[in-house]
Each structure stands twice: as structure tokens, then as C-alpha cells.
Design a protein around this motif. Structure first.
Motif, PDB file in Angstrom:
ATOM      1  N   PHE A  43       0.838  -1.188   0.000  1.00 28.44           N
ATOM      2  CA  PHE A  43       0.000   0.000   0.000  1.00 28.44           C
ATOM      3  C   PHE A  43       0.873   1.238   0.000  1.00 28.44           C
ATOM      4  CE2 PHE A  43      -2.153  -3.364   2.292  1.00 28.44           C
ATOM      5  CZ  PHE A  43      -3.403  -3.375   1.706  1.00 28.44           C
ATOM      6  N   CYS A  44       0.476   2.250  -0.749  1.00 26.14           N
ATOM      7  CA  CYS A  44       1.111   3.569  -0.705  1.00 26.14           C
ATOM      8  C   CYS A  44       0.157   4.475   0.058  1.00 26.14           C
ATOM      9  CB  CYS A  44       1.340   4.116  -2.106  1.00 26.14           C
ATOM     10  SG  CYS A  44       2.503   3.128  -3.059  1.00 26.14           S
ATOM     11  N   HIS A  45       0.674   5.181   1.059  1.00 28.67           N
ATOM     12  CA  HIS A  45      -0.196   5.989   1.910  1.00 28.67           C
ATOM     13  C   HIS A  45       0.593   7.164   2.490  1.00 28.67           C
ATOM     14  CE1 HIS A  45      -3.800   6.605   4.299  1.00 28.67           C
ATOM     15  NE2 HIS A  45      -3.042   6.768   5.371  1.00 28.67           N
ATOM     16  N   GLY A  57       2.970   2.308  15.832  1.00 30.01           N
ATOM     17  CA  GLY A  57       2.182   2.975  14.820  1.00 30.01           C
ATOM     18  C   GLY A  57       0.707   2.665  14.967  1.00 30.01           C
ATOM     19  N   ILE A  58      -0.097   3.460  14.286  1.00 27.64           N
ATOM     20  CA  ILE A  58      -1.546   3.277  14.278  1.00 27.64           C
ATOM     21  C   ILE A  58      -2.018   3.413  12.837  1.00 27.64           C
ATOM     22  CG2 ILE A  58      -3.760   4.230  15.006  1.00 27.64           C
ATOM     23  CD1 ILE A  58      -2.320   5.412  17.438  1.00 27.64           C
ATOM     24  N   LEU A  59      -2.831   2.484  12.379  1.00 27.37           N
ATOM     25  CA  LEU A  59      -3.482   2.642  11.081  1.00 27.37           C
ATOM     26  C   LEU A  59      -4.812   3.343  11.338  1.00 27.37           C
ATOM     27  CD1 LEU A  59      -2.816  -0.723   9.251  1.00 27.37           C
ATOM     28  CD2 LEU A  59      -1.713   1.483   8.902  1.00 27.37           C
ATOM     29  N   GLY A  60      -4.988   4.509  10.757  1.00 24.74           N
ATOM     30  CA  GLY A  60      -6.180   5.299  10.991  1.00 24.74           C
ATOM     31  C   GLY A  60      -7.339   4.916  10.091  1.00 24.74           C
ATOM     32  N   PHE A  63      -6.836   5.253   6.273  1.00 27.64           N
ATOM     33  CA  PHE A  63      -6.190   4.113   5.623  1.00 27.64           C
ATOM     34  C   PHE A  63      -7.166   2.969   5.444  1.00 27.64           C
ATOM     35  CE2 PHE A  63      -3.989   0.066   5.660  1.00 27.64           C
ATOM     36  CZ  PHE A  63      -3.035   0.250   4.670  1.00 27.64           C
ATOM     37  N   LEU A  64      -7.909   2.640   6.497  1.00 30.53           N
ATOM     38  CA  LEU A  64      -8.855   1.520   6.447  1.00 30.53           C
ATOM     39  C   LEU A  64      -9.948   1.770   5.406  1.00 30.53           C
ATOM     40  CD1 LEU A  64      -9.189   0.846  10.272  1.00 30.53           C
ATOM     41  CD2 LEU A  64      -7.783  -0.390   8.624  1.00 30.53           C
ATOM     42  N   GLU A  65     -10.515   2.968   5.402  1.00 32.52           N
ATOM     43  CA  GLU A  65     -11.581   3.274   4.447  1.00 32.52           C
ATOM     44  C   GLU A  65     -11.070   3.342   3.007  1.00 32.52           C
ATOM     45  OE1 GLU A  65     -13.234   6.894   6.020  1.00 32.52           O
ATOM     46  OE2 GLU A  65     -14.446   5.809   7.490  1.00 32.52           O
ATOM     47  N   ASN A  66      -9.902   3.961   2.788  1.00 34.62           N
ATOM     48  CA  ASN A  66      -9.346   4.074   1.434  1.00 34.62           C
ATOM     49  C   ASN A  66      -9.002   2.726   0.826  1.00 34.62           C
ATOM     50  OD1 ASN A  66      -9.557   6.855   1.487  1.00 34.62           O
ATOM     51  ND2 ASN A  66      -7.433   7.175   2.086  1.00 34.62           N
TER      52      ASN A  66
END
Length: 71
Positions: A43-45, A57-60, A63-66
Motif C-alpha cells: 500500500f502507498c499511503h 504505529g496506528i493505522l487510521g 487508511f482503512l476506508e481508502n
């Protein structure tokens, strides 16, 4: 944790909010575009760089919705 050859940070001027919608008060250093590998998926973010205490870290939600992910 330190990283060699890290990309430069871009300015980030918005406030971060917690899951309950309150302002987190975390110190934000900037943002950076990175690649993240989860299993066989790449993934590119755009990530926000901040102090997280003992967390790596935290995946927000962005990121989850995209990436059409659910927990």
C-alpha cells in the motif's frame, strides 16, 4: 526508533483526533508518503509522524476506508 535514509517530512498543520472525536494533544512532526506491506499486499499511503509513546504505529480510519478494510 530511528531510521536511516528517511524521506523528508512535509508540514502538517491539522490536529489529530482520537477515536471518540476529542483532540489528542499529540506532538505532530509532519507527514510523509510511504509504502506499507501487509502480508502480500503493498500500500502507498500518506502517514502522519507523531509521538505515540510505546506504540510503533496506528493505522487510521483514512487508511482503512481508502483500502476497503474492516476490523
Amino acid at each position: 526508533m530511528t531510521f536511516e535514509n528517511r524521506p523528508p517530512l512535509k508540514p502538517y498543520v491539522l490536529f489529530l483526533t482520537t477515536a471518540d472525536g476529542t483532540c489528542s494533544g499529540m506532538k505532530v512532526f509532519g507527514k510523509v508518503d510511504l509504502e506499507l506491506r501487509i502480508g502480500d499486499n503493498l500500500f502507498c499511503h500518506e502517514f502522519i509522524v507523531t509521538e505515540l509513546g510505546d506504540l510503533c504505529g496506528i493505522l487510521g480510519m483514512d487508511f482503512l476506508e481508502n483500502n476497503n478494510m474492516t476490523i
